[in-house]
Scaffold this motif. Structure first.
Motif, PDB file in Angstrom:
ATOM      1  N   LEU A 396       0.837  -1.195   0.000  1.00  0.00           N
ATOM      2  CA  LEU A 396       0.000   0.000   0.000  1.00  0.00           C
ATOM      3  C   LEU A 396       0.877   1.253   0.000  1.00  0.00           C
ATOM      4  N   GLU A 397       1.956   1.237   0.774  1.00  0.00           N
ATOM      5  CA  GLU A 397       2.898   2.381   0.750  1.00  0.00           C
ATOM      6  C   GLU A 397       3.422   2.609  -0.663  1.00  0.00           C
ATOM      7  N   ILE A 398       3.810   1.516  -1.296  1.00  0.00           N
ATOM      8  CA  ILE A 398       4.385   1.643  -2.642  1.00  0.00           C
ATOM      9  C   ILE A 398       3.333   2.160  -3.627  1.00  0.00           C
ATOM     10  N   ILE A 399       2.101   1.652  -3.483  1.00  0.00           N
ATOM     11  CA  ILE A 399       1.024   2.112  -4.368  1.00  0.00           C
ATOM     12  C   ILE A 399       0.770   3.606  -4.163  1.00  0.00           C
ATOM     13  N   TYR A 400       0.781   4.072  -2.902  1.00  0.00           N
ATOM     14  CA  TYR A 400       0.595   5.510  -2.657  1.00  0.00           C
ATOM     15  C   TYR A 400       1.696   6.309  -3.339  1.00  0.00           C
ATOM     16  N   GLU A 401       2.921   5.800  -3.298  1.00  0.00           N
ATOM     17  CA  GLU A 401       4.042   6.529  -3.911  1.00  0.00           C
ATOM     18  C   GLU A 401       3.914   6.527  -5.442  1.00  0.00           C
ATOM     19  N   ILE A 402       3.569   5.385  -6.008  1.00  0.00           N
ATOM     20  CA  ILE A 402       3.352   5.315  -7.467  1.00  0.00           C
ATOM     21  C   ILE A 402       2.272   6.315  -7.848  1.00  0.00           C
ATOM     22  N   ASN A 403       1.197   6.319  -7.064  1.00  0.00           N
ATOM     23  CA  ASN A 403       0.049   7.159  -7.370  1.00  0.00           C
ATOM     24  C   ASN A 403       0.400   8.640  -7.259  1.00  0.00           C
ATOM     25  N   SER A 404       1.129   8.994  -6.219  1.00  0.00           N
ATOM     26  CA  SER A 404       1.440  10.403  -6.015  1.00  0.00           C
ATOM     27  C   SER A 404       2.308  10.937  -7.155  1.00  0.00           C
ATOM     28  N   ARG A 405       3.310  10.143  -7.556  1.00  0.00           N
ATOM     29  CA  ARG A 405       4.147  10.565  -8.696  1.00  0.00           C
ATOM     30  C   ARG A 405       3.339  10.628  -9.986  1.00  0.00           C
ATOM     31  N   PHE A 406       2.461   9.652 -10.157  1.00  0.00           N
ATOM     32  CA  PHE A 406       1.630   9.609 -11.358  1.00  0.00           C
ATOM     33  C   PHE A 406       0.696  10.822 -11.417  1.00  0.00           C
ATOM     34  N   LEU A 407       0.049  11.125 -10.290  1.00  0.00           N
ATOM     35  CA  LEU A 407      -0.917  12.232 -10.295  1.00  0.00           C
ATOM     36  C   LEU A 407      -0.221  13.580 -10.502  1.00  0.00           C
ATOM     37  N   ASP A 408       1.030  13.711 -10.038  1.00  0.00           N
ATOM     38  CA  ASP A 408       1.799  14.936 -10.344  1.00  0.00           C
ATOM     39  C   ASP A 408       1.921  15.104 -11.852  1.00  0.00           C
ATOM     40  N   GLU A 409       2.221  14.010 -12.501  1.00  0.00           N
ATOM     41  CA  GLU A 409       2.350  14.016 -13.969  1.00  0.00           C
ATOM     42  C   GLU A 409       1.036  14.416 -14.618  1.00  0.00           C
TER      43      GLU A 409
END
Ligand code: Z16
Length: 831
Positions: A396-409
């Motif tokens: 879940l931590e990793i998914i949050y990090e993937i998501n946060s970087r993705f949403l910045d994009e």
């Protein structure tokens, strides 16, 4: 090179009895296995003993090729496909392995000389039902084609102890019983106790800085299990390539927890062992709507982590650095069931291999490709955050990090469109919050594909529209296909012989060669042989139907068949509306001249899907009334085949005259049964849905019975306030049919039994049965008219087979290899 045949008795011409292909070598090997593996001699051997002895005889010959394949791959270090699928429906192995190895005839003769009938041994095998329907069977067709095309590939999944339930029909109702497929042992698998991996679950994570000042994460799990590899060899047709189906079985981390044991908690230790084994205990029997069950998420994580760790072990043996993992392996996600792999590969690369985020993400995004199999919104997998957190905190931590970087994009790309980030996010923020697995799969994959042209198009317009707008270059179509070895050669040997005689060999692995049949479509002598082949399969099916249901069906009648999972969108009840319409016509006019028909149904319902179960009851209720009514005798018969399976399908597809593919347009992603029927000369009555569209394009509109609204018309009808009542009131035949069901006529006078079904049709009818009814009936009348003209019908049937070449899974797999996986054939020579 070691010669392993010195220790065994030679066969008649000096061949090893472990590997020889002659009748004599096979006979000696069979007797040897019967004696030394089963501990029996012929006179007292049971059917099971004989089956096992033959299976081991075949298995020795498979392992011989398997060893050569592994040796070849070790030397060439080729790029390898890994197919991740929670489901496989390979069907029985014996017949296909004999056929693919080309030893069916010597084996038949060898057994004959011992007074044993090969067919009875083939019929004895219980298939692994490790899947629900189309998706699992597609994975099995892909394994067959990958091996036949000589592509290095491994198929990873779960070795469920209990596969899809066995379906009994009692009082017209589906009753589920457990599928204990391993009870008598499974001669096709090899357990690999040394190949096993740890699987952690639950607990918490600890972030810390190591001695070098580097950020590290430690996952402290609540529990640890192990996954052990159980391998099944998958042989290609007419080649030496044997690929692997590697399924994981859950076991306790240690046979017994000796720590607990020393403290005297013997029973606690044993119970923990039993509990760990529940992970791979049973297949979830739902084909579309996902049920957010904890154990299901555990199963997904379990097989994904074992598979990725296994790839990493193999990768290590190549000596390549881990940064080049994606050059050695390409990993296909069969639906979102294995989508957790995106987070898991990141975890392994970050926490175990200590790659930095950007490098790890580069490897991950170049490793995975994702296949979507459904447009039904209720079937898209979502996991509640608290559940996810409690089982997979690090993921879940990793998914949050993937998501946060993705949403910045995303925000950078669309600065004036804040809603879009919400829509694209991996996290569905509407309460309660969920993880959207399709989003994780899309973001973590370099390619995304649908399974038929229409489906791929609709994906881009509907459920994955925002992703398509973001990354149009990622989207592809790969129209499904099925293997002609199992579904033509093996299921329909008569057709196989006729094709061999007419076209020579070659069509089995190059299905476009069937085009050569077009030249014979109008030849009366050829037509007559074509009809004989069909007639023979119809008689064979009649025998099976008698055995299974005690019902006698007439091979001269038109066999009108619908076999597939039971689902409202597949509209088995539309088929019923037609049957009851014909019934009413005959009751009104007993002298009516109609084409005699046998309606054959088969398929399982998800155990918790009440409406699907009610449809099964109605099919059986209609069958009961129709089959005992003397007024319609000889003209209508209705059969529900219990426990439909790959094995039963092999009897059914070749015997059908009409294939029903009547889903509401836009709902069936592809369908693959449609292809199996067509390959065996059945004509299709169908909507413009899934792969039907492409089948019709190829076989020709004049050789396909089309009816109904198209996908566009369906969405417009539903959007503009659809009123099923209006159709009911405007069509007397339809009204009569619905009224008859509502009257309790099919329920011994009980008006309540089928009321939920009638009410749903009249008040909602979300799958538009009433809107399509009139056109369907008119189309079925066309079918009957065509059947009255055998020359015309046979011509249409021949042309269907002649033009079905595209729907070989060999074509599908060749496209995946070329457009997604970038892999090449690696031929294997026998040692
Ligand atoms: C399944 O069998 C399919 C879709 C899905 O989301 C889940 C399961 Cl278990 C089927 C599709 O319904 C069918 O149209 C398609 O032909 C098949 O997958 C293979 O792609």
């Amino acid at each position: 090179m070691t010669k392993h045949n010195n220790t065994t008795k030679p066969g008649g011409n000096g061949e090893s009895i472990r590997t020889g292909m002659s009748e004599e070598a096979i006979r000696l090997a069979f007797l040897d296995n019967l004696f030394y593996v089963q501990g029996r001699f012929l006179e007292v051997a049971s059917l099971d003993d004989k089956y096992k002895a033959l299976a081991y005889t075949v298995r020795d010959r498979l392992l011989h090729r398997w060893v050569s394949t592994i040796r070849t791959y070790q030397q060439a270090n080729p790029r390898t496909v890994c197919y991740l699928s929670a489901e496989y429906l390979p069907g029985p192995f014996m017949g296909l392995n004999l056929l693919n190895m080309g030893i069916e005839e010597p084996t038949r003769k060898a057994l004959q000389s011992l007074g044993i009938d090969l067919e009875s041994l083939i019929a004895y095998e219980q298939e692994p039902g490790l899947g629900n329907g189309g998706l699992g069977r597609l994975a099995a067709c892909f394994m067959d084609s990958l091996a036949t095309l000589q592509i290095p590939a491994t198929s990873y999944g779960i070795r469920y102890e209990f596969g899809i339930f066995q379906q009994d029909i009692r009082n017209g109702e589906q009753v589920e019983t457990t599928d204990n497929w391993l009870h008598y042992g499974n001669p096709w698998e090899v357990r690999r106790p040394q190949i096993s991996y740890d699987v952690k679950i639950g607990g918490h994570t600890e972030h810390y800085t190591n001695e070098q000042g580097l950020h590290r994460v430690r996952w402290v799990p609540h529990e640890t299990f192990r996954g052990v590899a159980i391998d099944t060899p998958i042989l290609g047709h007419d080649v030496n390539t044997v690929n692997l189906m590697r399924l994981w079985r859950a076991e306790a981390a240690e046979a017994l927890d000796f720590h607990a044991f020393n403290e005297g908690d013997y029973y606690g230790a044993v119970l923990r062992e039993v509990r760990s084994e529940t992970i791979s205990k049973v297949l979830y029997p739902n084909d579309a709507p996902e049920i957010g069950k904890r154990l299901r998420l555990l199963q997904q994580h379990f097989f994904v982590t074992c598979s990725l760790q296994d790839m990493m072990r193999v990768h290590r043996t190549t000596g390549m650095p881990i940064e080049r993992f994606h050059e050695k392996f390409t990993v296909q996600l069969n639906d979102t069931h294995p989508a957790i792999a995106v987070a898991e590969l990141m975890r392994l690369l970050l926490d175990n291999h200590h790659l930095d985020w950007d490098t790890a993400w580069h490897v991950t995004r170049h490793t995975f490709a994702y296949t979507n199999h459904t447009l039904l919104p209720e079937a898209l997998e979502k996991w509640p955050i608290p559940l996810f957190q409690s089982l997979l905190p690090r993921h879940l931590e990793i998914i949050y990090e993937i998501n946060s970087r993705f949403l910045d994009e995303v925000r950078q790309r669309y600065p004036f469109d804040p809603d879009r980030a919400q829509r694209l996010s991996i996290i569905d923020e509407t309460l309660p919050r969920h993880v959207r697995m399709a989003h994780l799969a899309c973001i973590g994959s370099f390619a995304i594909n649908g399974v038929a042209e229409l489906h791929s198009q609709l994906l881009k317009e509907t459920v994955l529209r925002d992703f398509y707008e973001l990354w149009p270059e990622k989207f592809q179509n790969k129209t499904n296909g099925v293997t002609p070895r199992r579904f033509m050669l093996l299921s329909n040997p008569g057709l196989g012989s006729l094709l061999n005689e007419t076209l020579g060999h070659g069509w089995e692995t190059d299905l476009e060669q069937l085009r050569g049949l077009e030249a014979h479509a109008d030849d009366p002598a050829f037509q007559e042989r074509w009809r004989q082949v069909k007639r023979q399969r119809k008689e064979a099916l009649a025998g099976e139907v008698h055995k299974l249901c005690g019902i006698d069906i007439t091979p001269t009648s038109l066999y009108d068949v619908q076999v597939k999972r039971i689902h409202e969108y597949k509209r088995q009840h539309l088929n019923l509306l037609h049957i009851i319409t014909l019934y009413n016509r005959i009751k009104r006019n007993p002298a009516l001249d109609i084409v005699p028909r046998t309606f054959i149904f088969g398929g399982k319902s998800a155990p918790g899907y009440a409406m699907a179960k009610l449809i099964i009851r109605l099919i059986n209720a209609v069958a009961e009334m129709v089959n005992r009514d003397r007024d319609v005798a000889g003209r209508l018969k209705v059969v529900f085949l219990p426990n439909f399976s790959v094995k039963l399908g092999q009897w059914v597809y070749p015997a059908a005259d009409i294939s029903q593919q009547i889903s509401t347009a836009g709902k069936e992603a592809s369908g693959t049964g449609n292809m199996k029927f067509s390959m065996n000369g059945a004509l299709t009555i169908g909507t413009l849905d899934g792969a039907n569209v492409e089948i019709r394009e190829d076989v020709g509109a004049e050789n396909f019975f089309l009816f109904g609204l198209d996908a566009d018309a369906v969405s417009h009808t539903l959007a503009n306030g659809y009123r099923p009542w209006d159709y009911y009131n405007a069509n007397q035949e339809l009204k009569d049919v619905i009224d008859l069901i509502a009257s309790g006529f099919f329920a011994h006078g009980d008006r309540s039994l089928f009321q939920p079904l009638v009410d749903h049709l009249l008040q909602h009818d979300s799958y538009l049965l009433l809107a399509d009814y009139a056109d369907y009936i008119a189309c079925q009348d066309q079918v009957s008219a065509a059947y009255r003209d055998p020359q015309r019908w046979t011509r249409m049937s021949i042309l269907n087979v002649a033009r079905i070449g595209k729907f070989s899974s060999d074509r599908t797999i060749a496209e995946y290899c070329r457009d997604i996986w970038k892999v090449q054939p690696v031929p294997v020579k026998l040692d």
